[in-house]
Motif scaffolding. Structure first.
Motif, PDB file in Angstrom:
ATOM      1  N   LYS A 133       0.896  -1.353   0.102  1.00 13.38           N
ATOM      2  CA  LYS A 133      -0.219  -0.111  -0.047  1.00 13.38           C
ATOM      3  C   LYS A 133       0.899   1.198  -0.073  1.00 13.38           C
ATOM      4  O   LYS A 133       0.568   2.080   0.949  1.00 13.38           O
ATOM      5  N   VAL A 134       1.569   1.427  -1.080  1.00 13.30           N
ATOM      6  CA  VAL A 134       2.473   2.748  -1.337  1.00 13.30           C
ATOM      7  C   VAL A 134       1.823   3.561  -2.260  1.00 13.30           C
ATOM      8  O   VAL A 134       1.975   3.226  -3.201  1.00 13.30           O
ATOM      9  N   ASP A 135       1.139   4.561  -1.846  1.00 10.90           N
ATOM     10  CA  ASP A 135       0.556   5.499  -2.625  1.00 10.90           C
ATOM     11  C   ASP A 135       1.584   6.295  -3.622  1.00 10.90           C
ATOM     12  O   ASP A 135       1.372   6.802  -4.694  1.00 10.90           O
ATOM     13  N   THR A 136       2.858   6.194  -3.432  1.00 11.83           N
ATOM     14  CA  THR A 136       3.695   6.950  -4.053  1.00 11.83           C
ATOM     15  C   THR A 136       3.993   6.217  -5.458  1.00 11.83           C
ATOM     16  O   THR A 136       4.102   7.105  -6.502  1.00 11.83           O
ATOM     17  N   MET A 137       3.882   5.022  -5.701  1.00 13.38           N
ATOM     18  CA  MET A 137       3.771   4.366  -6.852  1.00 13.38           C
ATOM     19  C   MET A 137       2.819   4.888  -8.000  1.00 13.38           C
ATOM     20  O   MET A 137       3.002   5.142  -8.931  1.00 13.38           O
ATOM     21  N   ILE A 138       1.319   5.232  -7.129  1.00  8.32           N
ATOM     22  CA  ILE A 138       0.469   5.699  -7.999  1.00  8.32           C
ATOM     23  C   ILE A 138       0.637   7.027  -8.468  1.00  8.32           C
ATOM     24  O   ILE A 138       0.578   7.374  -9.601  1.00  8.32           O
ATOM     25  N   VAL A 139       1.141   7.910  -7.557  1.00  9.63           N
ATOM     26  CA  VAL A 139       1.465   9.320  -7.960  1.00  9.63           C
ATOM     27  C   VAL A 139       2.595   9.219  -9.026  1.00  9.63           C
ATOM     28  O   VAL A 139       2.328  10.071 -10.038  1.00  9.63           O
ATOM     29  N   GLN A 140       3.555   8.613  -8.944  1.00 11.00           N
ATOM     30  CA  GLN A 140       4.664   8.624 -10.134  1.00 11.00           C
ATOM     31  C   GLN A 140       4.080   7.820 -11.352  1.00 11.00           C
ATOM     32  O   GLN A 140       4.340   8.246 -12.372  1.00 11.00           O
ATOM     33  N   ALA A 141       3.309   6.863 -11.155  1.00  9.79           N
ATOM     34  CA  ALA A 141       2.676   6.109 -12.416  1.00  9.79           C
ATOM     35  C   ALA A 141       1.894   7.124 -13.074  1.00  9.79           C
ATOM     36  O   ALA A 141       1.667   7.073 -14.358  1.00  9.79           O
ATOM     37  N   ILE A 142       0.663   7.667 -12.339  1.00 10.30           N
ATOM     38  CA  ILE A 142      -0.247   8.534 -13.110  1.00 10.30           C
ATOM     39  C   ILE A 142       0.542   9.836 -13.836  1.00 10.30           C
ATOM     40  O   ILE A 142      -0.067  10.270 -15.064  1.00 10.30           O
ATOM     41  N   ALA A 197      -6.607   7.929  -9.266  1.00  6.57           N
ATOM     42  CA  ALA A 197      -5.040   8.216  -9.331  1.00  6.57           C
ATOM     43  C   ALA A 197      -4.707   9.616  -9.304  1.00  6.57           C
ATOM     44  O   ALA A 197      -3.732  10.192  -8.603  1.00  6.57           O
ATOM     45  N   ARG A 198      -5.468  10.222 -10.085  1.00  7.13           N
ATOM     46  CA  ARG A 198      -5.415  11.754 -10.420  1.00  7.13           C
ATOM     47  C   ARG A 198      -5.665  12.712  -9.095  1.00  7.13           C
ATOM     48  O   ARG A 198      -4.919  13.463  -8.512  1.00  7.13           O
ATOM     49  N   LEU A 199      -6.825  12.110  -8.257  1.00  2.00           N
ATOM     50  CA  LEU A 199      -7.264  12.560  -7.064  1.00  2.00           C
ATOM     51  C   LEU A 199      -5.919  12.336  -5.918  1.00  2.00           C
ATOM     52  O   LEU A 199      -5.611  13.401  -5.140  1.00  2.00           O
ATOM     53  N   ILE A 200      -5.635  11.069  -5.988  1.00  2.00           N
ATOM     54  CA  ILE A 200      -4.326  10.818  -5.110  1.00  2.00           C
ATOM     55  C   ILE A 200      -3.239  11.897  -5.229  1.00  2.00           C
ATOM     56  O   ILE A 200      -2.549  12.211  -4.377  1.00  2.00           O
ATOM     57  N   SER A 201      -2.763  11.995  -6.693  1.00  2.00           N
ATOM     58  CA  SER A 201      -1.761  12.495  -7.088  1.00  2.00           C
ATOM     59  C   SER A 201      -1.741  14.143  -6.744  1.00  2.00           C
ATOM     60  O   SER A 201      -1.007  14.789  -6.399  1.00  2.00           O
ATOM     61  N   HIS A 202      -3.060  14.758  -7.183  1.00  2.00           N
ATOM     62  CA  HIS A 202      -3.226  16.138  -6.625  1.00  2.00           C
ATOM     63  C   HIS A 202      -3.029  16.288  -5.080  1.00  2.00           C
ATOM     64  O   HIS A 202      -2.526  17.328  -4.716  1.00  2.00           O
ATOM     65  N   ALA A 203      -3.829  15.330  -4.283  1.00  2.00           N
ATOM     66  CA  ALA A 203      -3.827  15.816  -2.780  1.00  2.00           C
ATOM     67  C   ALA A 203      -2.267  15.456  -2.281  1.00  2.00           C
ATOM     68  O   ALA A 203      -2.081  15.855  -1.217  1.00  2.00           O
ATOM     69  N   GLY A 204      -1.249  14.608  -2.998  1.00  2.00           N
ATOM     70  CA  GLY A 204      -0.021  14.231  -2.382  1.00  2.00           C
ATOM     71  C   GLY A 204      -0.044  12.821  -1.920  1.00  2.00           C
ATOM     72  O   GLY A 204       1.034  12.335  -2.180  1.00  2.00           O
ATOM     73  N   LEU A 242      -2.494   9.171  -0.282  1.00  2.00           N
ATOM     74  CA  LEU A 242      -4.191   8.725  -0.039  1.00  2.00           C
ATOM     75  C   LEU A 242      -4.457   9.364   1.332  1.00  2.00           C
ATOM     76  O   LEU A 242      -5.681   9.643   1.603  1.00  2.00           O
ATOM     77  N   MET A 243      -3.631   9.511   2.215  1.00  2.00           N
ATOM     78  CA  MET A 243      -3.923   9.935   3.782  1.00  2.00           C
ATOM     79  C   MET A 243      -4.249  11.417   3.498  1.00  2.00           C
ATOM     80  O   MET A 243      -5.374  11.985   4.054  1.00  2.00           O
ATOM     81  N   ASN A 244      -3.628  12.221   2.684  1.00  2.00           N
ATOM     82  CA  ASN A 244      -3.896  13.479   2.876  1.00  2.00           C
ATOM     83  C   ASN A 244      -5.274  13.949   1.919  1.00  2.00           C
ATOM     84  O   ASN A 244      -5.916  14.772   2.490  1.00  2.00           O
ATOM     85  N   LEU A 245      -5.709  12.663   1.045  1.00  2.00           N
ATOM     86  CA  LEU A 245      -6.816  13.078   0.333  1.00  2.00           C
ATOM     87  C   LEU A 245      -7.791  12.570   1.277  1.00  2.00           C
ATOM     88  O   LEU A 245      -8.895  13.095   1.255  1.00  2.00           O
ATOM     89  N   ALA A 246      -7.640  11.656   2.199  1.00  2.00           N
ATOM     90  CA  ALA A 246      -8.888  11.096   3.158  1.00  2.00           C
ATOM     91  C   ALA A 246      -9.125  12.090   4.164  1.00  2.00           C
ATOM     92  O   ALA A 246     -10.252  12.340   4.852  1.00  2.00           O
ATOM     93  N   LYS A 247      -8.250  13.202   4.243  1.00  2.00           N
ATOM     94  CA  LYS A 247      -8.367  14.380   5.278  1.00  2.00           C
ATOM     95  C   LYS A 247      -9.258  15.392   4.612  1.00  2.00           C
ATOM     96  O   LYS A 247      -9.821  16.386   5.352  1.00  2.00           O
ATOM     97  N   HIS A 248      -9.342  15.369   3.401  1.00  2.00           N
ATOM     98  CA  HIS A 248     -10.316  16.366   2.749  1.00  2.00           C
ATOM     99  C   HIS A 248     -11.492  16.215   2.915  1.00  2.00           C
ATOM    100  O   HIS A 248     -12.098  15.015   2.869  1.00  2.00           O
ATOM    101  N   PRO A 249     -12.664  17.204   3.333  1.00  2.00           N
ATOM    102  CA  PRO A 249     -14.048  16.904   3.222  1.00  2.00           C
ATOM    103  C   PRO A 249     -14.594  16.638   1.815  1.00  2.00           C
ATOM    104  O   PRO A 249     -13.995  17.092   0.808  1.00  2.00           O
ATOM    105  N   ALA A 250     -15.844  16.160   1.685  1.00  2.00           N
ATOM    106  CA  ALA A 250     -16.416  15.894   0.382  1.00  2.00           C
ATOM    107  C   ALA A 250     -16.429  17.114  -0.427  1.00  2.00           C
ATOM    108  O   ALA A 250     -16.309  17.199  -1.638  1.00  2.00           O
ATOM    109  N   SER A 251     -16.693  18.350   0.145  1.00  2.00           N
ATOM    110  CA  SER A 251     -16.852  19.513  -0.798  1.00  2.00           C
ATOM    111  C   SER A 251     -15.421  20.156  -1.404  1.00  2.00           C
ATOM    112  O   SER A 251     -15.437  20.481  -2.600  1.00  2.00           O
ATOM    113  N   THR A 252     -14.443  19.474  -0.622  1.00  2.00           N
ATOM    114  CA  THR A 252     -12.853  19.765  -1.436  1.00  2.00           C
ATOM    115  C   THR A 252     -12.500  18.860  -2.320  1.00  2.00           C
ATOM    116  O   THR A 252     -11.997  19.019  -3.332  1.00  2.00           O
ATOM    117  N   VAL A 253     -12.990  17.420  -2.270  1.00  2.00           N
ATOM    118  CA  VAL A 253     -12.985  16.572  -3.106  1.00  2.00           C
ATOM    119  C   VAL A 253     -13.716  16.662  -4.300  1.00  2.00           C
ATOM    120  O   VAL A 253     -13.219  16.527  -5.442  1.00  2.00           O
TER     121      VAL A 253
END
Length: 483
Positions: A157-166, A296-303, A305-316
């Motif tokens: 579960k390394v989201d860095t792989m997703i950020v680099q891949a996308i 993958a673009r959402l994860i990459s934009h947030a930095g 997966l954990m950072n993305l999980a901290k965002h509320p639905a309005s930000t997502v």
């Protein structure tokens, strides 16, 4: 008296041969007896050793102590070898657990740390079964495994792989388009009609490599690349082409460029498959909701997966449309309704007038799915299928204008594992359990907003009219005063 000493290779029990030398409690006096290996051997003797089979067993023993528990192997080891003697332990909490679970009297004095430090300094002498190279390898492996456990880290579960891949995937798309356009323009001087006949870039490059020049088209078989009718049309236009002649060197350079384009396209397909596998392992619920690329673009934009999980639905919902948002706030215009999430298939299925509502619903359900992926321990996309079914039901309700069910509103939808395994759309949603209710609440809220807006407008008009009347009266009064 026995001393329990834990290493990465196993657990050891040492018998104290001279209690008087360690019973004083003075740390300085105890350390004098460990200055040389011979002195250590005269003071301590190995009674029993419980080796670990591999790093997994060592990690299980270490994590049990971290969680405030005693490992089963340690229980058996102490029951067998230390049930009748006093036991010296380095951790008071561990001593309390051993006394509570096994009834063995445990001690921890000022001299305990010095005894353990002396054992550590002369471990090779006191523990003949330990090898220096093996001990280092076991210590390194255990430290890495324990660190991962404490951080709840998983190598899968390394989201860095997703950020680099996308990021690489987007760059490859741009490069492939640029290369393909260059191939078409370059070869178009020789065979311009081919660009309209063969529309796919990959097929175009393969045909250029196979034919070389257009005069060879009539003698070649393109059935492995093109469809029959396209191949027939290509032969027809090749006979009447108005392109210019090119040299063999030009053809070889064009073919080299086409080869590069084909290789990049094939690598892009491999990278996309890799991204799909990573997304399915790291964020299965997010993948079900919005797809691999958008997720993958959402994860990459947030930095991450954990950072993305901290965002509320309005930000997502508006993630990726920050410039438009701040521009709208500055100019006091309407804010954007969607950002990267706009490219999700569920929003693409909606009619233009419903895209804003569906994006809001989808963002709310997606935010829950992201938090489950980031903080949960599940490997299945259970909540993803369930939430997707609710969004699809809301979409159907908006487009039909009919009633909405309790399950669709978010009450009693059940997850169907069998349907989810097939990957069916809306898997896990049971329509038989629905109880229909009217959508009058939404309509009433809309009417209320319109009514409030109209009342505010009427008040402003009345106020403006009163101000105008007052100004006219003042002007008339001034004219009278002058007369």
């Amino acid at each position: 008296m026995l001393v329990l000493y834990e290493t990465a290779a196993g657990q050891a029990l040492f018998k104290v041969l001279d209690k008087g030398k360690v019973a004083s409690g003075d740390a300085a006096d105890v350390w004098k007896h460990f200055e040389t290996p011979d002195q250590a051997n005269k003071l301590l003797k190995l009674k029993a050793f419980n080796p670990f089979g591999d790093t997994t067993e060592a990690l299980a023993a270490a994590t049990s102590m971290v969680d405030g528990k005693i490992d089963k192997d340690l229980k058996k080891f102490l029951k067998k070898n230390a049930s009748k003697d006093d036991l010296v332990v380095g951790d008071t909490k561990l001593g309390g657990l051993i006394k509570e679970k096994l009834g063995i009297e445990c001690k921890h004095t000022n001299a305990t740390n010095e005894i353990l430090r002396g054992i550590r300094a002369h471990l090779e002498t006191l523990l003949p079964e330990s090898d220096d190279a093996t001990m280092r390898a076991m210590s390194l492996g255990l430290s890495h495994s324990l660190s991962r456990y404490k951080l709840k880290f998983s190598a899968d579960k390394v989201d860095t792989m997703i950020v680099q891949a996308i990021g690489l995937l987007d760059e490859l798309d741009k490069e492939i388009n640029t290369y393909a356009m260059r191939c078409r323009e370059w070869f178009g001087w020789h065979f311009p009609e081919m660009g309209k006949v063969v529309t796919d870039n990959l097929e175009y490059c393969k045909c250029v490599i196979k034919m070389g020049t257009r005069d060879k088209v009539k003698d070649m078989d393109f059935s492995d690349i093109l469809e029959e009718d396209v191949e027939r049309t290509l032969r027809t236009v090749a006979e009447v082409s108005m392109g210019t002649e090119i040299s063999g060197e030009d053809v070889s350079n064009i073919q080299a460029l086409c080869t590069q384009t084909i290789e990049m396209t094939e690598y892009r397909a491999e990278l996309f498959e890799y991204l799909k596998q990573r997304m399915a392992a790291i964020a299965p619920n997010l993948t079900v909701m919005v797809g691999e690329l958008v997720g993958a673009r959402l994860i990459s934009h947030a930095g991450s997966l954990m950072n993305l999980a901290k965002h509320p639905a309005s930000t997502v919902q508006i993630l990726g449309a920050e410039k438009a948002l701040f521009r709208a706030l500055k100019s006091k215009h309407e804010t954007p309704k969607y950002g990267l999430i706009y490219h999700a298939s569920l929003i693409g299925q909606a009619q233009p007038k419903f895209k804003g509502k569906i994006s809001r619903v989808l963002a709310a359900k997606t935010a829950l799915a992201i938090r489950v992926d980031a903080l949960g321990d599940q490997v299945e996309a259970s909540i993803g299928y369930e939430n997707r079914a609710k969004v699809e039901a809301r979409l159907r309700q908006l487009q039909s204008g009919g009633a909405m069910s309790v399950g669709e509103a978010g009450g009693s939808a059940k997850y169907d594992a069998a349907a989810a395994a097939t990957g069916a759309s809306g898997a896990g949603y049971s329509g038989a359990a629905d109880v229909t209710i009217s959508d009058a609440a939404d309509e009433g809220e809309g009417k209320k907003k319109k009514k409030d807006k109209k009342e505010k407008k009427d008040k402003k008009d009345k106020k403006r009219k009163r101000e105008d009347d007052g100004e006219e009266k003042k002007k008339k009064k001034k004219k009278k005063d002058k007369k």
